[in-house]
Design a protein around this motif. Structure first.
Motif, PDB file in Angstrom:
ATOM      1  N   ARG A 217      36.223  13.064 -61.376  1.00  0.00           N
ATOM      2  CA  ARG A 217      36.074  13.376 -62.777  1.00  0.00           C
ATOM      3  C   ARG A 217      36.377  14.758 -63.137  1.00  0.00           C
ATOM      4  NH1 ARG A 217      33.442   9.395 -66.074  1.00  0.00           N
ATOM      5  NH2 ARG A 217      31.851   8.208 -64.803  1.00  0.00           N
ATOM      6  N   ALA A 218      36.476  15.774 -62.574  1.00  0.00           N
ATOM      7  CA  ALA A 218      36.823  16.993 -62.792  1.00  0.00           C
ATOM      8  C   ALA A 218      38.249  17.277 -63.103  1.00  0.00           C
ATOM      9  CB  ALA A 218      36.370  17.876 -61.806  1.00  0.00           C
ATOM     10  N   GLU A 219      39.101  16.647 -62.071  1.00  0.00           N
ATOM     11  CA  GLU A 219      40.465  16.910 -62.128  1.00  0.00           C
ATOM     12  C   GLU A 219      41.076  15.950 -62.938  1.00  0.00           C
ATOM     13  OE1 GLU A 219      42.937  17.374 -58.691  1.00  0.00           O
ATOM     14  OE2 GLU A 219      41.804  18.971 -57.743  1.00  0.00           O
ATOM     15  N   LEU A 220      40.735  14.480 -62.843  1.00  0.00           N
ATOM     16  CA  LEU A 220      41.421  13.456 -63.511  1.00  0.00           C
ATOM     17  C   LEU A 220      40.937  12.797 -64.439  1.00  0.00           C
ATOM     18  CD1 LEU A 220      42.597  11.752 -60.037  1.00  0.00           C
ATOM     19  CD2 LEU A 220      43.672  13.592 -61.249  1.00  0.00           C
ATOM     20  N   GLY A 221      39.501  13.226 -64.994  1.00  0.00           N
ATOM     21  CA  GLY A 221      38.885  12.645 -66.181  1.00  0.00           C
ATOM     22  C   GLY A 221      38.490  11.178 -66.063  1.00  0.00           C
ATOM     23  N   MET A 222      38.441  10.745 -64.867  1.00  0.00           N
ATOM     24  CA  MET A 222      38.113   9.405 -64.790  1.00  0.00           C
ATOM     25  C   MET A 222      37.281   9.075 -63.504  1.00  0.00           C
ATOM     26  SD  MET A 222      41.852   7.634 -64.089  1.00  0.00           S
ATOM     27  CE  MET A 222      42.584   8.409 -65.506  1.00  0.00           C
ATOM     28  N   THR A 223      36.824   8.072 -63.391  1.00  0.00           N
ATOM     29  CA  THR A 223      36.081   7.528 -62.062  1.00  0.00           C
ATOM     30  C   THR A 223      37.557   6.966 -61.014  1.00  0.00           C
ATOM     31  OG1 THR A 223      35.891   5.244 -62.591  1.00  0.00           O
ATOM     32  CG2 THR A 223      34.173   6.646 -63.109  1.00  0.00           C
ATOM     33  N   PHE A 224      36.684   6.888 -59.723  1.00  0.00           N
ATOM     34  CA  PHE A 224      37.586   6.641 -58.974  1.00  0.00           C
ATOM     35  C   PHE A 224      38.137   5.046 -58.941  1.00  0.00           C
ATOM     36  CE2 PHE A 224      37.604   3.659 -54.762  1.00  0.00           C
ATOM     37  CZ  PHE A 224      38.943   4.079 -54.505  1.00  0.00           C
ATOM     38  N   TYR A 225      36.993   4.213 -59.625  1.00  0.00           N
ATOM     39  CA  TYR A 225      37.531   2.934 -59.611  1.00  0.00           C
ATOM     40  C   TYR A 225      38.440   2.756 -61.120  1.00  0.00           C
ATOM     41  CZ  TYR A 225      34.143   2.251 -56.213  1.00  0.00           C
ATOM     42  OH  TYR A 225      33.511   2.184 -54.919  1.00  0.00           O
ATOM     43  N   GLU A 226      38.193   3.613 -61.869  1.00  0.00           N
ATOM     44  CA  GLU A 226      39.457   3.528 -63.139  1.00  0.00           C
ATOM     45  C   GLU A 226      40.608   3.861 -62.725  1.00  0.00           C
ATOM     46  OE1 GLU A 226      36.058   4.553 -66.711  1.00  0.00           O
ATOM     47  OE2 GLU A 226      37.020   6.284 -65.618  1.00  0.00           O
ATOM     48  N   TRP A 227      40.723   5.098 -61.770  1.00  0.00           N
ATOM     49  CA  TRP A 227      42.050   5.594 -61.226  1.00  0.00           C
ATOM     50  C   TRP A 227      42.680   4.397 -60.312  1.00  0.00           C
ATOM     51  CZ3 TRP A 227      44.290   6.236 -56.594  1.00  0.00           C
ATOM     52  CH2 TRP A 227      45.352   7.153 -56.442  1.00  0.00           C
ATOM     53  N   ARG A 228      41.971   3.587 -59.545  1.00  0.00           N
ATOM     54  CA  ARG A 228      42.435   2.692 -58.523  1.00  0.00           C
ATOM     55  C   ARG A 228      42.948   1.577 -59.734  1.00  0.00           C
ATOM     56  NH1 ARG A 228      39.647   0.743 -53.285  1.00  0.00           N
ATOM     57  NH2 ARG A 228      38.271  -0.161 -54.491  1.00  0.00           N
ATOM     58  N   THR A 229      42.189   1.318 -60.551  1.00  0.00           N
ATOM     59  CA  THR A 229      42.657   0.186 -61.310  1.00  0.00           C
ATOM     60  C   THR A 229      44.289   0.175 -62.167  1.00  0.00           C
ATOM     61  OG1 THR A 229      40.482  -0.816 -61.713  1.00  0.00           O
ATOM     62  CG2 THR A 229      42.209  -1.264 -63.305  1.00  0.00           C
ATOM     63  N   GLN A 230      44.322   1.747 -62.429  1.00  0.00           N
ATOM     64  CA  GLN A 230      45.342   2.057 -63.068  1.00  0.00           C
ATOM     65  C   GLN A 230      46.476   2.178 -62.161  1.00  0.00           C
ATOM     66  OE1 GLN A 230      46.023   5.320 -65.843  1.00  0.00           O
ATOM     67  NE2 GLN A 230      43.600   5.318 -66.352  1.00  0.00           N
TER      68      GLN A 230
END
Length: 281
Positions: A217-230
């Motif tokens: 959240r702090a570094e990438l502005g998204m959840t882990f699952y949102e990041w992994r989907t991308q």
């Protein structure tokens, strides 16, 4: 691994003029360059050297899929998308599939109207036609008179107005900086099909689920699952452009079945994997 991670210097000590840098095309690349833009025909797998420009630029893949790498992360540019890289950002490009890359530089007066960070936008039909017009043969091969400065200025303003009205696309995968996030990201870059939970990945990297969730959240502005989907969508775009079918791509990217992959892909890209793949044959 969806896009190979290349070492990229943060920023050269001095900027070179954009037109001088763009002339230095890698071997195997056919390039046409002029002061306001360019066109590069890239064979699949070609990677440009790191470069930085004094003006921000838009890139569009008229064919193939383009990856744009900066210190902030990686943008994937499939058909009907446009990537923006502001002035001063060290970057490199990689072609996935034979790629027809178009480049348009923006003057500071227009660049201030778009984000001051790398971004990907949906290209409307009008934006696409303007991009192709601004980078077409009349700009470089002498077969027809080039655009006047006034005409080019009008076209550029139309293009920027279209991008300002467009939805920003979730196709920029941010680069983590915390060592624990980088270790986790490296594992998933190397194996996008890994279905480990965040807790399981945390045990491998020596961090708690709570800590990793907070860092995402702090570094990438998204959840882990949102990041992994991308990450998985990035990898899927590359595989489809290289000719893999929907079923094989779904499993290679970590979906349990093709239907789940089709739904996720369509939600992000706006078309099914089958239609997307057909457009890259």
């Amino acid at each position: 691994m969806p896009v190979p991670r290349q070492p990229v210097p943060r920023q050269p000590a001095r900027h070179q003029p954009a037109s001088r840098q763009a002339r230095k095309a890698p071997p195997g690349v056919t390039s046409h360059v002029w002061p306001s833009g360019g066109r590069h025909l890239w064979p699949s797998g070609e990677i440009s050297p790191p470069q930085v420009h004094d003006r921000g630029h838009l890139v569009y893949a008229a064919g193939g899929v383009l990856a744009v790498h900066t210190a902030r992360g990686t943008s994937i540019v499939p058909a009907n998308r446009v990537a923006w890289t502001p002035a001063g950002f060290t970057h490199r490009h990689r072609a996935h599939g034979d790629t027809d890359m178009r480049i348009v530089f923006l003057a500071p007066s227009l660049a201030r109207l778009v984000p001051d960070r790398p971004a990907v936008f949906l290209a409307s039909g009008l934006a696409r036609e303007v991009l192709l017009t601004l980078t077409g043969p009349r700009n470089y091969d002498g077969t027809a008179p080039g655009h006047t400065r006034a005409a080019r200025s009008r076209l550029l303003r139309v293009l920027v107005d279209e991008l300002r009205e467009a939805d920003e696309q979730p196709l920029h995968l941010p680069e983590p900086h915390d060592d624990r996030l980088r270790a986790l990201a490296r594992m998933l870059y190397e194996n996008p099909a890994d279905t480990a939970t965040l807790a399981e990945l945390g045990r491998r990297t020596g961090a708690s689920t709570r800590t990793l969730s907070r860092l995402f959240r702090a570094e990438l502005g998204m959840t882990f699952y949102e990041w992994r989907t991308q990450l998985r969508i990035h990898h899927a775009l590359v595989l489809l452009a290289e000719g893999h079918d929907t079923t094989r791509t779904a499993y290679a990217c970590g979906w349990a079945n093709p239907s789940g992959f089709i739904a996720a892909f369509t939600d992000v890209i706006g078309t099914t994997p089958g239609r997307y793949r057909a457009g890259h044959r």
